[in-house]
Write a protein that holds these residues in place. Structure first.
Motif, PDB file in Angstrom:
ATOM      1  N   ILE A 118       0.846  -1.204   0.000  1.00  0.00           N
ATOM      2  CA  ILE A 118       0.000   0.000   0.000  1.00  0.00           C
ATOM      3  C   ILE A 118       0.874   1.245   0.000  1.00  0.00           C
ATOM      4  O   ILE A 118       0.631   2.196  -0.764  1.00  0.00           O
ATOM      5  CB  ILE A 118      -0.968  -0.014   1.194  1.00  0.00           C
ATOM      6  N   PHE A 119       1.889   1.271   0.830  1.00  0.00           N
ATOM      7  CA  PHE A 119       2.828   2.402   0.829  1.00  0.00           C
ATOM      8  C   PHE A 119       3.479   2.564  -0.541  1.00  0.00           C
ATOM      9  O   PHE A 119       3.588   3.680  -1.066  1.00  0.00           O
ATOM     10  CB  PHE A 119       3.920   2.193   1.883  1.00  0.00           C
ATOM     11  N   VAL A 120       3.922   1.456  -1.121  1.00  0.00           N
ATOM     12  CA  VAL A 120       4.606   1.505  -2.412  1.00  0.00           C
ATOM     13  C   VAL A 120       3.676   2.038  -3.497  1.00  0.00           C
ATOM     14  O   VAL A 120       4.042   2.927  -4.269  1.00  0.00           O
ATOM     15  CB  VAL A 120       5.125   0.095  -2.789  1.00  0.00           C
ATOM     16  N   GLN A 121       2.463   1.496  -3.565  1.00  0.00           N
ATOM     17  CA  GLN A 121       1.510   1.926  -4.592  1.00  0.00           C
ATOM     18  C   GLN A 121       1.141   3.391  -4.424  1.00  0.00           C
ATOM     19  O   GLN A 121       0.950   4.110  -5.418  1.00  0.00           O
ATOM     20  CB  GLN A 121       0.249   1.058  -4.543  1.00  0.00           C
ATOM     21  N   ALA A 122       1.051   3.841  -3.196  1.00  0.00           N
ATOM     22  CA  ALA A 122       0.659   5.228  -2.915  1.00  0.00           C
ATOM     23  C   ALA A 122       1.825   6.206  -3.043  1.00  0.00           C
ATOM     24  O   ALA A 122       1.625   7.418  -2.923  1.00  0.00           O
ATOM     25  CB  ALA A 122       0.053   5.327  -1.522  1.00  0.00           C
ATOM     26  N   ASP A 123       3.028   5.679  -3.268  1.00  0.00           N
ATOM     27  CA  ASP A 123       4.225   6.516  -3.344  1.00  0.00           C
ATOM     28  C   ASP A 123       4.457   7.289  -2.048  1.00  0.00           C
ATOM     29  O   ASP A 123       4.830   8.468  -2.076  1.00  0.00           O
ATOM     30  CB  ASP A 123       4.142   7.505  -4.512  1.00  0.00           C
ATOM     31  N   VAL A 124       4.241   6.632  -0.934  1.00  0.00           N
ATOM     32  CA  VAL A 124       4.438   7.252   0.374  1.00  0.00           C
ATOM     33  C   VAL A 124       5.631   6.573   1.046  1.00  0.00           C
ATOM     34  O   VAL A 124       5.666   5.351   1.186  1.00  0.00           O
ATOM     35  CB  VAL A 124       3.181   7.099   1.260  1.00  0.00           C
ATOM     36  N   SER A 125       6.602   7.362   1.449  1.00  0.00           N
ATOM     37  CA  SER A 125       7.787   6.796   2.080  1.00  0.00           C
ATOM     38  C   SER A 125       7.453   6.296   3.481  1.00  0.00           C
ATOM     39  O   SER A 125       6.595   6.848   4.166  1.00  0.00           O
ATOM     40  CB  SER A 125       8.910   7.826   2.150  1.00  0.00           C
ATOM     41  N   PHE A 126       8.139   5.238   3.894  1.00  0.00           N
ATOM     42  CA  PHE A 126       7.946   4.696   5.235  1.00  0.00           C
ATOM     43  C   PHE A 126       9.223   4.035   5.690  1.00  0.00           C
ATOM     44  O   PHE A 126      10.031   3.578   4.866  1.00  0.00           O
ATOM     45  CB  PHE A 126       6.787   3.692   5.256  1.00  0.00           C
ATOM     46  N   LYS A 127       9.419   3.961   6.980  1.00  0.00           N
ATOM     47  CA  LYS A 127      10.571   3.271   7.537  1.00  0.00           C
ATOM     48  C   LYS A 127      10.204   1.806   7.713  1.00  0.00           C
ATOM     49  O   LYS A 127       9.294   1.478   8.457  1.00  0.00           O
ATOM     50  CB  LYS A 127      10.976   3.885   8.888  1.00  0.00           C
ATOM     51  N   ASP A 128      10.890   0.947   6.994  1.00  0.00           N
ATOM     52  CA  ASP A 128      10.584  -0.477   6.950  1.00  0.00           C
ATOM     53  C   ASP A 128      11.540  -1.224   7.887  1.00  0.00           C
ATOM     54  O   ASP A 128      12.635  -1.624   7.481  1.00  0.00           O
ATOM     55  CB  ASP A 128      10.729  -0.979   5.511  1.00  0.00           C
ATOM     56  N   VAL A 129      11.119  -1.398   9.122  1.00  0.00           N
ATOM     57  CA  VAL A 129      11.955  -2.056  10.134  1.00  0.00           C
ATOM     58  C   VAL A 129      11.657  -3.547  10.130  1.00  0.00           C
ATOM     59  O   VAL A 129      10.510  -3.954  10.328  1.00  0.00           O
ATOM     60  CB  VAL A 129      11.701  -1.470  11.535  1.00  0.00           C
ATOM     61  N   ARG A 130      12.680  -4.348   9.895  1.00  0.00           N
ATOM     62  CA  ARG A 130      12.512  -5.795   9.807  1.00  0.00           C
ATOM     63  C   ARG A 130      13.282  -6.480  10.930  1.00  0.00           C
ATOM     64  O   ARG A 130      14.487  -6.253  11.098  1.00  0.00           O
ATOM     65  CB  ARG A 130      12.991  -6.309   8.440  1.00  0.00           C
TER      66      ARG A 130
END
Length: 208
Positions: free
Chosen positions: A21-33
């Motif tokens: 959803i973040f990727v499709q919306a072009d919204v940056s997010f911190k992806d903590v794995r």
């Protein structure tokens, strides 16, 4: 600095729909794995003690589908009308129902006869039933030639891109989309869209 911090294990699982959803919306997010081997140590420090969590606006939230639904609505990926919102929810819930029977798979060690029996029952009986339902849902909208809902992509369409590889990695199978031509076409179309394809090409390999 990103306004969103998503924390989940280093795998697809319950986190991948949110990431998509973040990727499709072009919204940056911190992806903590988080490495699942470290979970017992980290768990006491995690708000509510479960993953995934989303941190935004100074608060921490959990429940993967609630997070995904919130973001989909916020970013215009939940449908254009209340009825489309409702239809998208039905598709999402069907995907979730399709996955629930296999959740017990995690409880057994490799080589356990019960694990193999569970897998065989799921692959041969349960999964085809749900894929058939999803095919019907897709065909109910413009004969399945576009999207699950309305005339534009929603989080319901993104879910198939999360669901298929999640099952294939966990069960080490090939999901038989060739038996469901509309689903197969949708999966291929969404997966090949530039933003999604780029994300898929770069995301880490994992066992789930």
């Amino acid at each position: 600095m990103s306004d969103y911090k998503l924390t989940y294990f280093d795998g697809l699982g319950l986190g991948e729909l949110i990431r998509l959803i973040f990727v499709q919306a072009d919204v940056s997010f911190k992806d903590v794995r988080i490495d699942d081997k470290d979970w017992d140590t980290i768990k006491p420090t995690v708000t509510y003690g479960v993953l995934p969590t989303l941190e935004t606006e100074g608060q921490t939230f959990f429940q993967s589908i609630a997070i995904a639904r919130y973001l989909a609505r916020k970013f215009g990926l939940a449908g254009k009308t209340e009825l489309e919102n409702f239809k998208a929810d039905i598709v999402i819930d069907t995907f979730e129902d399709a996955y629930k029977p296999i959740s017990a798979y995690y409880r057994f060690e490799d080589g356990d006869k019960r694990k193999e029996e569970l897998k065989n029952d799921y692959v041969n009986e349960i999964l085809p039933r749900f894929l058939g339902t999803l095919e019907k849902l897709l065909k109910s909208n413009k004969n399945g030639d576009e999207y699950f809902v309305g005339d534009s992509l929603t989080w319901a369409d993104l879910q198939i891109v999360a669901f298929v590889p999640r099952l294939e990695r966990l069960l080490k199978i090939k999901v038989p989309l060739e038996n469901y031509p509309k689903l197969k076409d949708l999966y291929e179309r969404i997966s090949s869209q530039s933003k999604i394809a780029d994300w898929i090409s770069k995301r880490p390999d994992s066992w789930f």
